[in-house]
Design a protein around this motif. Sequence first.
Motif, mmCIF file in Angstrom:
data_model
loop_
_atom_site.group_PDB
_atom_site.id
_atom_site.type_symbol
_atom_site.label_atom_id
_atom_site.label_comp_id
_atom_site.label_asym_id
_atom_site.label_seq_id
_atom_site.Cartn_x
_atom_site.Cartn_y
_atom_site.Cartn_z
ATOM 1 N N LEU A 235 53.458 -37.849 -68.176
ATOM 2 C CA LEU A 235 52.733 -37.142 -69.239
ATOM 3 C C LEU A 235 53.693 -36.304 -70.075
ATOM 4 O O LEU A 235 53.615 -36.299 -71.310
ATOM 5 C CB LEU A 235 51.648 -36.256 -68.619
ATOM 6 N N HIS A 236 54.608 -35.591 -69.388
ATOM 7 C CA HIS A 236 55.610 -34.818 -70.131
ATOM 8 C C HIS A 236 56.483 -35.729 -70.985
ATOM 9 O O HIS A 236 56.802 -35.403 -72.145
ATOM 10 C CB HIS A 236 56.468 -34.011 -69.166
ATOM 11 N N GLN A 237 56.882 -36.859 -70.389
ATOM 12 C CA GLN A 237 57.712 -37.796 -71.138
ATOM 13 C C GLN A 237 56.958 -38.342 -72.341
ATOM 14 O O GLN A 237 57.504 -38.488 -73.445
ATOM 15 C CB GLN A 237 58.150 -38.942 -70.209
ATOM 16 N N LEU A 238 55.654 -38.636 -72.119
ATOM 17 C CA LEU A 238 54.837 -39.142 -73.219
ATOM 18 C C LEU A 238 54.658 -38.093 -74.309
ATOM 19 O O LEU A 238 54.727 -38.399 -75.505
ATOM 20 C CB LEU A 238 53.475 -39.593 -72.683
ATOM 21 N N ALA A 239 54.441 -36.842 -73.871
ATOM 22 C CA ALA A 239 54.296 -35.768 -74.867
ATOM 23 C C ALA A 239 55.577 -35.616 -75.682
ATOM 24 O O ALA A 239 55.528 -35.467 -76.919
ATOM 25 C CB ALA A 239 53.940 -34.462 -74.156
ATOM 26 N N ARG A 240 56.726 -35.673 -74.971
ATOM 27 C CA ARG A 240 57.996 -35.577 -75.718
ATOM 28 C C ARG A 240 58.169 -36.755 -76.665
ATOM 29 O O ARG A 240 58.665 -36.604 -77.791
ATOM 30 C CB ARG A 240 59.160 -35.510 -74.727
ATOM 31 N N ARG A 241 57.742 -37.937 -76.179
ATOM 32 C CA ARG A 241 57.871 -39.122 -77.023
ATOM 33 C C ARG A 241 56.961 -39.027 -78.237
ATOM 34 O O ARG A 241 57.352 -39.425 -79.346
ATOM 35 C CB ARG A 241 57.519 -40.370 -76.201
ATOM 36 N N VAL A 242 55.748 -38.490 -78.028
ATOM 37 C CA VAL A 242 54.829 -38.324 -79.162
ATOM 38 C C VAL A 242 55.417 -37.370 -80.189
ATOM 39 O O VAL A 242 55.408 -37.643 -81.405
ATOM 40 C CB VAL A 242 53.458 -37.834 -78.657
ATOM 41 N N VAL A 243 55.929 -36.237 -79.685
ATOM 42 C CA VAL A 243 56.545 -35.270 -80.606
ATOM 43 C C VAL A 243 57.741 -35.889 -81.307
ATOM 44 O O VAL A 243 57.932 -35.738 -82.524
ATOM 45 C CB VAL A 243 56.936 -33.999 -79.839
ATOM 46 N N GLN A 244 58.556 -36.627 -80.523
ATOM 47 C CA GLN A 244 59.724 -37.264 -81.115
ATOM 48 C C GLN A 244 59.313 -38.298 -82.165
ATOM 49 O O GLN A 244 59.936 -38.398 -83.230
ATOM 50 C CB GLN A 244 60.553 -37.920 -80.005
ATOM 51 N N ASP A 400 60.094 -66.852 -78.030
ATOM 52 C CA ASP A 400 61.007 -67.683 -77.242
ATOM 53 C C ASP A 400 62.312 -66.945 -76.966
ATOM 54 O O ASP A 400 63.386 -67.556 -76.904
ATOM 55 C CB ASP A 400 61.281 -69.003 -77.968
ATOM 56 N N GLY A 401 62.229 -65.625 -76.802
ATOM 57 C CA GLY A 401 63.422 -64.815 -76.592
ATOM 58 C C GLY A 401 63.923 -64.854 -75.145
ATOM 59 O O GLY A 401 63.524 -65.684 -74.324
ATOM 60 N N THR A 402 64.813 -63.905 -74.840
ATOM 61 C CA THR A 402 65.484 -63.876 -73.535
ATOM 62 C C THR A 402 64.647 -63.217 -72.449
ATOM 63 O O THR A 402 64.942 -63.356 -71.268
ATOM 64 C CB THR A 402 66.811 -63.109 -73.652
ATOM 65 N N GLY A 403 63.600 -62.475 -72.813
ATOM 66 C CA GLY A 403 62.729 -61.849 -71.816
ATOM 67 C C GLY A 403 63.349 -60.604 -71.205
ATOM 68 O O GLY A 403 64.486 -60.207 -71.511
ATOM 69 N N PHE A 404 62.594 -59.983 -70.295
ATOM 70 C CA PHE A 404 63.065 -58.758 -69.613
ATOM 71 C C PHE A 404 62.261 -58.591 -68.324
ATOM 72 O O PHE A 404 61.280 -59.306 -68.070
ATOM 73 C CB PHE A 404 62.911 -57.533 -70.522
ATOM 74 N N ASP A 405 62.699 -57.631 -67.489
ATOM 75 C CA ASP A 405 62.040 -57.349 -66.206
ATOM 76 C C ASP A 405 60.876 -56.381 -66.469
ATOM 77 O O ASP A 405 61.099 -55.185 -66.697
ATOM 78 C CB ASP A 405 63.049 -56.740 -65.222
ATOM 79 N N VAL A 406 59.664 -56.890 -66.419
ATOM 80 C CA VAL A 406 58.485 -56.084 -66.751
ATOM 81 C C VAL A 406 58.289 -54.973 -65.728
ATOM 82 O O VAL A 406 58.037 -53.813 -66.076
ATOM 83 C CB VAL A 406 57.234 -56.972 -66.825
ATOM 84 N N ALA A 407 58.385 -55.296 -64.424
ATOM 85 C CA ALA A 407 58.149 -54.302 -63.372
ATOM 86 C C ALA A 407 59.160 -53.158 -63.467
ATOM 87 O O ALA A 407 58.805 -51.982 -63.342
ATOM 88 C CB ALA A 407 58.215 -54.967 -62.005
ATOM 89 N N ARG A 408 60.413 -53.501 -63.674
ATOM 90 C CA ARG A 408 61.434 -52.460 -63.776
ATOM 91 C C ARG A 408 61.223 -51.603 -65.016
ATOM 92 O O ARG A 408 61.406 -50.384 -64.975
ATOM 93 C CB ARG A 408 62.809 -53.118 -63.808
ATOM 94 N N MET A 409 60.806 -52.238 -66.098
ATOM 95 C CA MET A 409 60.559 -51.496 -67.327
ATOM 96 C C MET A 409 59.407 -50.511 -67.152
ATOM 97 O O MET A 409 59.467 -49.359 -67.593
ATOM 98 C CB MET A 409 60.253 -52.474 -68.466
ATOM 99 N N GLN A 410 58.347 -50.939 -66.469
ATOM 100 C CA GLN A 410 57.181 -50.073 -66.293
ATOM 101 C C GLN A 410 57.431 -48.951 -65.303
ATOM 102 O O GLN A 410 56.825 -47.884 -65.400
ATOM 103 C CB GLN A 410 55.982 -50.907 -65.837
ATOM 104 N N SER A 411 58.315 -49.173 -64.307
ATOM 105 C CA SER A 411 58.580 -48.138 -63.306
ATOM 106 C C SER A 411 59.583 -47.104 -63.775
ATOM 107 O O SER A 411 59.690 -46.033 -63.166
ATOM 108 C CB SER A 411 59.095 -48.791 -62.012
ATOM 109 N N ASP A 412 60.319 -47.406 -64.823
ATOM 110 C CA ASP A 412 61.327 -46.464 -65.328
ATOM 111 C C ASP A 412 60.658 -45.511 -66.321
ATOM 112 O O ASP A 412 60.192 -45.937 -67.381
ATOM 113 C CB ASP A 412 62.452 -47.231 -66.016
ATOM 114 N N PRO A 413 60.571 -44.195 -65.969
ATOM 115 C CA PRO A 413 59.894 -43.268 -66.883
ATOM 116 C C PRO A 413 60.641 -43.052 -68.192
ATOM 117 O O PRO A 413 60.071 -42.532 -69.146
ATOM 118 C CB PRO A 413 59.811 -41.964 -66.066
ATOM 119 N N GLN A 414 61.949 -43.420 -68.248
ATOM 120 C CA GLN A 414 62.736 -43.217 -69.450
ATOM 121 C C GLN A 414 62.628 -44.380 -70.430
ATOM 122 O O GLN A 414 63.106 -44.291 -71.546
ATOM 123 C CB GLN A 414 64.222 -43.019 -69.079
ATOM 124 N N ARG A 415 62.022 -45.495 -69.978
ATOM 125 C CA ARG A 415 61.962 -46.686 -70.826
ATOM 126 C C ARG A 415 60.517 -47.172 -70.903
ATOM 127 O O ARG A 415 59.675 -46.795 -70.102
ATOM 128 C CB ARG A 415 62.859 -47.795 -70.257
#
Length: 472
Positions: A235-244, A400-415
């Motif tokens: 929530l704090h990260q989201l609030a900072r992201r919203v402000v940013q 048709d791109g290179t893709g990414f790791d969805v689980a890792r992306m969702q678990s990382d609060p910075q990304r």
Amino acid sequence: MKLRQKILLLAVAPLAVAMFGIALAVRYQATALARHERALVEAAYLQSKEMELRHYVELAQSAIAPMVDSGRNDADTRRAAMEALARLDYGPDGYFFLYDLQGRNLMHPRQPELVGQDLWLMRDPQGALTIQQLIAAAKAGGGAVRYQWKKPSSQQLAPKLGYVVAVPAWNWMLGTGIYLDDVERTLRQLDARAETDIRETMAWIGVIAGISILLVAAGGLALNVSDHREADAKLHQLARRVVQSQEEERARLSRELHDGISQLLVSVKLVLEAATNRLKLAPAEGASVAPVLGMALNRLDSVFNEVRRVARNLRPALLDDLGLFAALQHLAREMQAGSTLEIHVTQTGQPCELADEQATALFRIAQEALTNVERHAHARRVEVALAFEDKQTRLTVRDDGTGFDVARMQSDPQRGIGLRNLRERMAALDGQFVLSSSPAGTRLVATLPTRLSAQPPAPPPAPAPVSEISQS
């Protein structure tokens, strides 16, 4: 009650019920086992006592057997036999007694006052005919009988096990007995010990149940605290992201206004001032001012176009005027104009005008998805499919791109802040957001339940043909 509290209650309540059921089952089984054990001990003890008494009676029979077998039936012979039996005692309460088969007492070493009395109708405190039971067992060939009798050593009634046989030649009943008060005392001790063991077992079950419930509650509390901390961090990260994001959007608007519109307006102002000065210096040369005014008009057109572009970026007018599909087509044209992406937009089903918040959400999801593809996916082709179904509207974006790791992306609060924002936007509208990715590409599906707009939809004009965009 909060959801986590309900989940914790659902975890603790079955455990408590199960432990309570186990306790009841254990208590029932332990009680049944104690009763069975008591019955076995009592039966074995009585059987051993019965065998012991039978041996005593056989010993007494062998002692008087010579006199009985002699064939004499006079009073002296019987008296000698009685005296021999009277001397055969064992212990303080072990003795032999004699009755005739009509219930009259003939000999009783411990209670001589009973000798000569007719006890045929004698009853114990429970109303049983004691002497009649003994005589019946003797006539049946001998056997054991349980009854109540006064104990000589204590002068108190006590349970007694007697063994009797008949002496048909002399019309006698010969018997002996053993008092069972010590047996009852032993059995009561067994019952008390069993009850103590059952209470200790129940106490252990209670302790184990309490510890288990505390562990489950502690685990639930720890999980709750951990989830709360993680949620607070997000929530704090989201609030900072919203402000940013707000600050970035303000900075972008400021740059566009300053670098584009502001400079164009300044140049128009300078051109108009130059035209004014020319007219003041040479009023007769109006024809020479016309090119300058034409330049000013061209620059004003550029200002208007820039204002329209900024307004479209904030919220495309096509979304309100022509609907979601037209807005997606326009978005695709704009993104293709500034990149090498090949974007195809298709529509299936019977189109219907969605509620404003639904159309806006799907447009923003497509905008965010295309922006991410352009920045990170290294894709060459993107397919945007809008499907109108009976009860839902589905938007699919596939590249048709290179893709990414969805689980890792969702678990990382910075990304993945943008993706989480899209997921929360769909959840707020009771929709579904599914994202899958692999090295062969990424697929995003956003689904919303159909909720029509309150405004009646206007018939959209035929869209202009675009070579890069196909409509199905």
